[in-house]
Write an enzyme that holds these catalytic residues in place. Structure first.
Site, PDB file in Angstrom:
ATOM      1  N   LYS A   1       0.803  -1.224   0.000  1.00 44.35           N
ATOM      2  CA  LYS A   1       0.000   0.000   0.000  1.00 44.35           C
ATOM      3  C   LYS A   1       0.836   1.274   0.000  1.00 44.35           C
ATOM      4  O   LYS A   1       0.369   2.320  -0.468  1.00 44.35           O
ATOM      5  CB  LYS A   1      -0.954  -0.001   1.206  1.00 44.35           C
ATOM      6  CG  LYS A   1      -2.015  -1.084   1.111  1.00 44.35           C
ATOM      7  CD  LYS A   1      -2.971  -1.040   2.285  1.00 44.35           C
ATOM      8  CE  LYS A   1      -4.004  -2.156   2.172  1.00 44.35           C
ATOM      9  NZ  LYS A   1      -5.009  -2.080   3.240  1.00 44.35           N
TER      10      LYS A   1
ATOM     11  N   ASP B   1      -9.710   2.558   2.346  1.00 48.05           N
ATOM     12  CA  ASP B   1      -9.602   1.817   3.602  1.00 48.05           C
ATOM     13  C   ASP B   1     -10.167   2.610   4.773  1.00 48.05           C
ATOM     14  O   ASP B   1     -10.890   2.066   5.618  1.00 48.05           O
ATOM     15  CB  ASP B   1      -8.140   1.478   3.901  1.00 48.05           C
ATOM     16  CG  ASP B   1      -7.659   0.213   3.214  1.00 48.05           C
ATOM     17  OD1 ASP B   1      -8.514  -0.619   2.843  1.00 48.05           O
ATOM     18  OD2 ASP B   1      -6.445   0.059   3.052  1.00 48.05           O
TER      19      ASP B   1
END
Length: 281
Positions: free
Chosen positions: A69, A105
Site C-alpha cells: 500500500k 480503507d
C-alpha cells in the site's frame, strides 16, 4: 454491456474474497466484470512491475493490499487527497494514460466501526500496526473523534513516523508512539484495541499480543477478515470484550472501490450478504 477488468495486488492473497465480492455486485448492475488476483509471491514480480503490466493490458483499476500500500506510490502518476494525506493507497484507477491512487480503507473502516460499535468509547485507543492499513485506521479513528490513539509497531521508527504525521494533522495530544513493552500499562487504561497487522490471517496465524493483556472493559477491532473470527477476536469474546471483525471494512472499502472503477453505486447491504454467503461456503 459495459465491461471492466480489475484486480488485486498483494502478497499471499490466494484466500481473498475480493474477486467474488466485486463480480457478484457487478452482475446485479448488468456489467461484464473480471477481477483477477496478482500475487507478488506466485508471480515473482514487485508491485511496480504489476502496475505497469496491468496498465499495458488495459486494466480499469486495481486494489492494493499488504504489503504494497505504500510501496505502490512511486509507481503512480497522481494521488487523491486522501491517499496523499495518508501516504497509503489501496485502490488504483487507470484514467486514460494516468494511474491515480486512492484510499478507501479509512472510509471503509469508519463505516464498519459506526455500524458495528456505534456507541463504543474512544477516549484512549491502542493501535497495533503502523503500515498502510494502520495509517488508514488511525486516521479514521481520529476523524471519528477518538481522544488519543497510541500507535505500536514491530518497527518503532514506523510507529513514530505515523504518530508524527497524525499529530501534524489532528494535534499533538491526539496521537503518540509507544513500544510493545508499554502495552500492559496502555491496555489497562484503554477503551479499545485496533489491530492493523497481518497476524491472524490464514497465512499468518496466531495472536498479535499476549492474551493476558486483554480485559472485559476493552473493545477489540480487527481488520483481518479471512478468517472472520481470528484468534484475537475469539480470545477477546471469551473474556467478554465487544468485538468488530474485518468483514465490514472489507465490504465497505470494496464498495467504495467498485464505485471508483465503474461509476455505479453499489448496494453495500447486498455486498454484506454476499460476504456472509462466501464465508459460509
Amino acid at each position: 454491456m459495459a465491461s471492466y477488468l480489475t484486480g488485486l495486488i498483494g502478497s499471499g492473497i490466494g484466500p481473498s474474497l475480493s474477486p467474488p465480492l466485486h463480480e457478484r455486485e457487478a452482475t446485479h448492475h448488468g456489467l461484464r466484470y473480471v477481477y483477477r488476483l496478482l500475487d507478488t509471491d506466485s508471480l515473482g514480480h514487485d508491485v511496480g512491475e504489476l502496475v505497469r503490466t496491468a496498465r499495458r493490458f488495459g486494466y480499469d483499476g486495481l486494489n492494493i493490499t499488504h504489503p504494497c500500500k505504500q510501496a505502490v506510490i512511486p509507481h503512480l502518476d497522481e494521488l487523491s487527497a486522501d491517499a496523499r494525506m495518508l501516504g497509503a493507497v489501496n485502490t488504483v484507477v487507470f484514467d486514460g494514460a494516468r494511474a491515480v491512487g486512492h484510499n478507501t480503507d479509512w472510509t471503509g473502516f469508519a463505516e464498519s466501526f459506526d455500524r458495528g460499535l456505534p456507541d463504543a468509547p474512544t477516549r484512549r485507543i491502542v493501535q497495533l500496526g503502523a503500515g498502510g492499513a494502520g495509517a488508514a485506521i488511525a486516521h479514521a479513528l481520529l476523524t471519528m473523534g477518538a481522544g488519543e490513539v497510541t500507535v505500536v509497531d514491530a518497527d518503532p521508527a514506523r510507529a513514530t513516523a505515523l504518530a508524527a504525521r497524525l499529530s501534524d494533522r489532528f494535534g499533538p495530544e491526539r496521537a503518540r508512539p509507544a513500544t510493545r513493552d508499554d502495552l500492559p500499562g496502555l491496555l489497562a487504561r484503554a477503551d479499545g484495541l485496533a489491530h492493523a497487522t497481518p497476524t491472524g490471517m490464514a497465512l499468518h496465524p496466531g495472536l498479535p499480543l499476549p492474551v493476558e493483556l486483554l480485559h472485559p472493559g476493552l473493545w477489540v477491532a480487527d481488520i483481518v477478515y479471512r478468517p472472520l473470527e481470528t484468534e484475537l477476536l475469539k480470545q477477546a469474546r471469551a473474556l467478554g470484550c465487544r468485538t468488530l471483525d474485518g468483514g465490514g471494512m472489507v465490504v465497505f472499502q470494496a464498495a467504495h472501490a467498485f464505485r471508483l472503477f465503474t461509476g455505479r453505486t453499489p448496494d453495500s447491504e447486498r455486498m454484506l450478504a454476499h460476504l456472509t454467503d462466501l464465508v459460509a461456503t
